[in-house]
Design an enzyme around this catalytic site. Sequence first.
Site, mmCIF file in Angstrom:
data_model
loop_
_atom_site.group_PDB
_atom_site.id
_atom_site.type_symbol
_atom_site.label_atom_id
_atom_site.label_comp_id
_atom_site.label_asym_id
_atom_site.label_seq_id
_atom_site.Cartn_x
_atom_site.Cartn_y
_atom_site.Cartn_z
ATOM 1 N N ASN A 204 -3.028 12.992 -4.299
ATOM 2 C CA ASN A 204 -4.222 13.381 -5.050
ATOM 3 C C ASN A 204 -4.744 14.746 -4.613
ATOM 4 O O ASN A 204 -5.161 15.566 -5.445
ATOM 5 C CB ASN A 204 -5.324 12.329 -4.868
ATOM 6 C CG ASN A 204 -5.120 11.118 -5.768
ATOM 7 O OD1 ASN A 204 -4.490 11.207 -6.814
ATOM 8 N ND2 ASN A 204 -5.643 9.978 -5.347
ATOM 9 N N HIS B 66 -5.455 14.411 -9.298
ATOM 10 C CA HIS B 66 -5.620 12.998 -9.639
ATOM 11 C C HIS B 66 -4.774 12.583 -10.842
ATOM 12 O O HIS B 66 -4.389 11.419 -10.958
ATOM 13 C CB HIS B 66 -7.097 12.693 -9.904
ATOM 14 C CG HIS B 66 -7.930 12.695 -8.660
ATOM 15 N ND1 HIS B 66 -8.003 11.627 -7.811
ATOM 16 C CD2 HIS B 66 -8.710 13.663 -8.095
ATOM 17 C CE1 HIS B 66 -8.797 11.895 -6.790
ATOM 18 N NE2 HIS B 66 -9.246 13.133 -6.937
ATOM 19 N N ASP C 147 -2.534 9.319 -10.833
ATOM 20 C CA ASP C 147 -2.594 8.259 -11.843
ATOM 21 C C ASP C 147 -1.208 7.992 -12.426
ATOM 22 O O ASP C 147 -0.833 6.830 -12.656
ATOM 23 C CB ASP C 147 -3.556 8.647 -12.959
ATOM 24 C CG ASP C 147 -5.013 8.621 -12.513
ATOM 25 O OD1 ASP C 147 -5.289 8.097 -11.420
ATOM 26 O OD2 ASP C 147 -5.862 9.146 -13.252
ATOM 27 N N ASP D 270 0.852 -1.191 0.000
ATOM 28 C CA ASP D 270 0.000 0.000 0.000
ATOM 29 C C ASP D 270 0.884 1.236 0.000
ATOM 30 O O ASP D 270 1.773 1.378 0.866
ATOM 31 C CB ASP D 270 -0.903 0.009 1.238
ATOM 32 C CG ASP D 270 -1.959 1.098 1.150
ATOM 33 O OD1 ASP D 270 -3.028 0.840 0.584
ATOM 34 O OD2 ASP D 270 -1.698 2.218 1.641
ATOM 35 N N GLU E 280 -4.722 2.378 -4.182
ATOM 36 C CA GLU E 280 -3.257 2.512 -4.222
ATOM 37 C C GLU E 280 -2.572 1.250 -3.706
ATOM 38 O O GLU E 280 -1.408 1.282 -3.327
ATOM 39 C CB GLU E 280 -2.803 3.727 -3.401
ATOM 40 C CG GLU E 280 -3.062 3.629 -1.915
ATOM 41 C CD GLU E 280 -4.424 4.172 -1.511
ATOM 42 O OE1 GLU E 280 -4.552 4.605 -0.351
ATOM 43 O OE2 GLU E 280 -5.356 4.174 -2.346
#
Length: 311
Positions: A207, A212, A216, A199, A242
């Site tokens: 973000n 975002h 990404d 994680d 994530e």
Amino acid sequence: MDGRGRFFYLASWMGMALALGLQVRRFPPQGLEVLLYGLFILLALWALSRGPKLAPRWLLHPVGAYLLFEMVRVGDSWPLVGFFSPALYLLAGLAYPPWSLGYLLGAFWGGVLVLAPLLLGRNLDFWPHFAVSQVLLVGLTFLLARFRELHGQIRFWREQALTDPLTGLPNRRALEMAMEREAARVERGEETFALILLDLDDFKRVNDTQGHQEGDRLLKEVAQYLVAHVRQGDLVGRWGGEEFAVLLPQTKGEEAAQVAERLRAGLARLGVTGSFGVAVYQGDLQDLFQKADGALYLAKSAGKDRVERGF
């Protein structure tokens, strides 16, 4: 094109050359016919140079014209053309999408060949058999096109269902299916396997502060790094959000922990930190998930950017 595809592609061209040789030997061309044969051979070679995807489109009309030419010149032996007429329908099927106007060109040339003996006043003893066979071939080709279309749709949706669209990695369902296969192998006596859950730390902040689009980009970068730094037989997937997972076949606990530590250090050098949980399959997949997830939670609560073991 795979090995079998290349074999049959080359076999089709060799078959075309052999058919021409047999025809020339049985019915030697005379005068202008020699020039027409040469022209057809040049067109065929040019189509071959265009590659497997374009060759069928460039060959369809020359093959149709060639078969009509043979039907005209061999007189009452015209039924021999029937042996090669299926090539018209298959070429049309390979050259154009199913149910398109171009796809019907094979049926057009078939109709021309069916009418030609009537218009040329040839011996019609075998004409009913020839005409019916062309109808059957057209119908079978359209059925083949339908199955091909359905197969393509099924393959598309299967790939969509098992692939994460952002990273291109296998998704959670694909990973679960892979672990079920690995569990079955262990039950057959093979070595156990390990699962790493990863994680990314503080991803929400990326973000929130950078947008975002940057988030990404980071997920794609991490995905590429993980794939590039595991063994060929290992499987990297996106577990969700994530969170990533790495399936390590035939791997024991200590070795899996070493892999996780190596991946953690490598991501840190990229400026990305992550928390890792490692677990080993011991006969129960649900237990494997819980131990890996519990180890990941421990890594998070213990300060992040670390590897914890669930074994």
